[in-house]
Design a protein around this motif. Structure first.
Motif, PDB file in Angstrom:
ATOM      1  N   ASN A 254      34.765   7.830 -42.823  1.00  0.00           N
ATOM      2  CA  ASN A 254      35.221   8.627 -43.973  1.00  0.00           C
ATOM      3  C   ASN A 254      36.460   9.445 -43.621  1.00  0.00           C
ATOM      4  O   ASN A 254      37.386   9.562 -44.407  1.00  0.00           O
ATOM      5  CB  ASN A 254      34.116   9.549 -44.478  1.00  0.00           C
ATOM      6  CG  ASN A 254      33.000   8.789 -45.150  1.00  0.00           C
ATOM      7  OD1 ASN A 254      33.165   7.652 -45.557  1.00  0.00           O
ATOM      8  ND2 ASN A 254      31.843   9.421 -45.232  1.00  0.00           N
ATOM      9  N   PHE A 255      36.459  10.019 -42.410  1.00  0.00           N
ATOM     10  CA  PHE A 255      37.609  10.806 -41.957  1.00  0.00           C
ATOM     11  C   PHE A 255      38.854   9.936 -41.859  1.00  0.00           C
ATOM     12  O   PHE A 255      39.923  10.303 -42.352  1.00  0.00           O
ATOM     13  CB  PHE A 255      37.292  11.463 -40.608  1.00  0.00           C
ATOM     14  CG  PHE A 255      38.443  12.208 -40.020  1.00  0.00           C
ATOM     15  CD1 PHE A 255      38.833  13.432 -40.543  1.00  0.00           C
ATOM     16  CD2 PHE A 255      39.141  11.709 -38.934  1.00  0.00           C
ATOM     17  CE1 PHE A 255      39.902  14.131 -40.003  1.00  0.00           C
ATOM     18  CE2 PHE A 255      40.204  12.393 -38.385  1.00  0.00           C
ATOM     19  CZ  PHE A 255      40.588  13.611 -38.921  1.00  0.00           C
ATOM     20  N   LEU A 256      38.723   8.774 -41.239  1.00  0.00           N
ATOM     21  CA  LEU A 256      39.869   7.875 -41.084  1.00  0.00           C
ATOM     22  C   LEU A 256      40.344   7.342 -42.423  1.00  0.00           C
ATOM     23  O   LEU A 256      41.551   7.140 -42.628  1.00  0.00           O
ATOM     24  CB  LEU A 256      39.527   6.725 -40.139  1.00  0.00           C
ATOM     25  CG  LEU A 256      39.380   7.111 -38.674  1.00  0.00           C
ATOM     26  CD1 LEU A 256      38.923   5.920 -37.857  1.00  0.00           C
ATOM     27  CD2 LEU A 256      40.662   7.680 -38.123  1.00  0.00           C
ATOM     28  N   GLU A 257      39.412   7.124 -43.334  1.00  0.00           N
ATOM     29  CA  GLU A 257      39.794   6.662 -44.667  1.00  0.00           C
ATOM     30  C   GLU A 257      40.583   7.737 -45.406  1.00  0.00           C
ATOM     31  O   GLU A 257      41.536   7.443 -46.124  1.00  0.00           O
ATOM     32  CB  GLU A 257      38.533   6.309 -45.460  1.00  0.00           C
ATOM     33  CG  GLU A 257      38.812   5.692 -46.806  1.00  0.00           C
ATOM     34  CD  GLU A 257      37.525   5.317 -47.512  1.00  0.00           C
ATOM     35  OE1 GLU A 257      37.374   5.720 -48.679  1.00  0.00           O
ATOM     36  OE2 GLU A 257      36.691   4.645 -46.890  1.00  0.00           O
TER      37      GLU A 257
ATOM     38  N   ASP B 205      46.977   5.277 -39.385  1.00  0.00           N
ATOM     39  CA  ASP B 205      48.320   5.505 -38.853  1.00  0.00           C
ATOM     40  C   ASP B 205      48.499   6.951 -38.408  1.00  0.00           C
ATOM     41  O   ASP B 205      48.981   7.218 -37.304  1.00  0.00           O
ATOM     42  CB  ASP B 205      49.369   5.134 -39.896  1.00  0.00           C
ATOM     43  CG  ASP B 205      50.777   5.334 -39.383  1.00  0.00           C
ATOM     44  OD1 ASP B 205      51.120   4.730 -38.346  1.00  0.00           O
ATOM     45  OD2 ASP B 205      51.532   6.099 -40.015  1.00  0.00           O
ATOM     46  N   LYS B 206      48.109   7.892 -39.243  1.00  0.00           N
ATOM     47  CA  LYS B 206      48.259   9.314 -38.903  1.00  0.00           C
ATOM     48  C   LYS B 206      47.385   9.670 -37.705  1.00  0.00           C
ATOM     49  O   LYS B 206      47.800  10.411 -36.813  1.00  0.00           O
ATOM     50  CB  LYS B 206      47.902  10.212 -40.086  1.00  0.00           C
ATOM     51  CG  LYS B 206      48.693   9.943 -41.345  1.00  0.00           C
ATOM     52  CD  LYS B 206      50.168  10.202 -41.151  1.00  0.00           C
ATOM     53  CE  LYS B 206      50.917  10.019 -42.446  1.00  0.00           C
ATOM     54  NZ  LYS B 206      51.901   8.986 -42.413  1.00  0.00           N
TER      55      LYS B 206
END
Length: 100
Positions: A6-9, A14-15
């Motif tokens: 969820n965090f990566l989404e 990239d960030k």
């Protein structure tokens, strides 16, 4: 893993990659400088700046020369990774001062 997904989404891979790579470059350069000088005092907290400068330069050059359209938030995320290095160097100095 759902929390990480969820965090990566939310922020994007990239960030996150820029953040982690910025922290790694800053940490490695900072470790070399700190170990070379052998100084463990509060002035050591400024040493990650020596690592942060190359992170900034590499990030800006990458955005200007290698990307079709510069995304300055990539630079911000890379520099934010350096904050971890400052924090943990300060924590290490603090622990060192407690044992003295």
């Amino acid at each position: 893993m759902k929390l990480l997904d969820n965090f990566l989404e939310k922020i994007g891979h990239d960030k996150f990659d820029h953040h982690v790579l910025g922290a790694l470059i800053c940490a490695l350069i900072s470790f070399v400088v700190i170990l070379q000088d052998g100084v463990i005092g509060w002035e050591t907290v400024a040493y990650p700046t020596i690592g942060a400068v190359p992170v900034l330069l590499i990030s800006v050059v990458k955005e200007l020369m290698l990307d079709d359209k510069p995304d300055w938030m990539d630079v911000v995320w890379a520099m934010a990774g350096c904050l971890w290095v400052y924090a943990f160097v300060a924590l290490g100095v603090w622990f060192n001062q407690l044992s003295v």
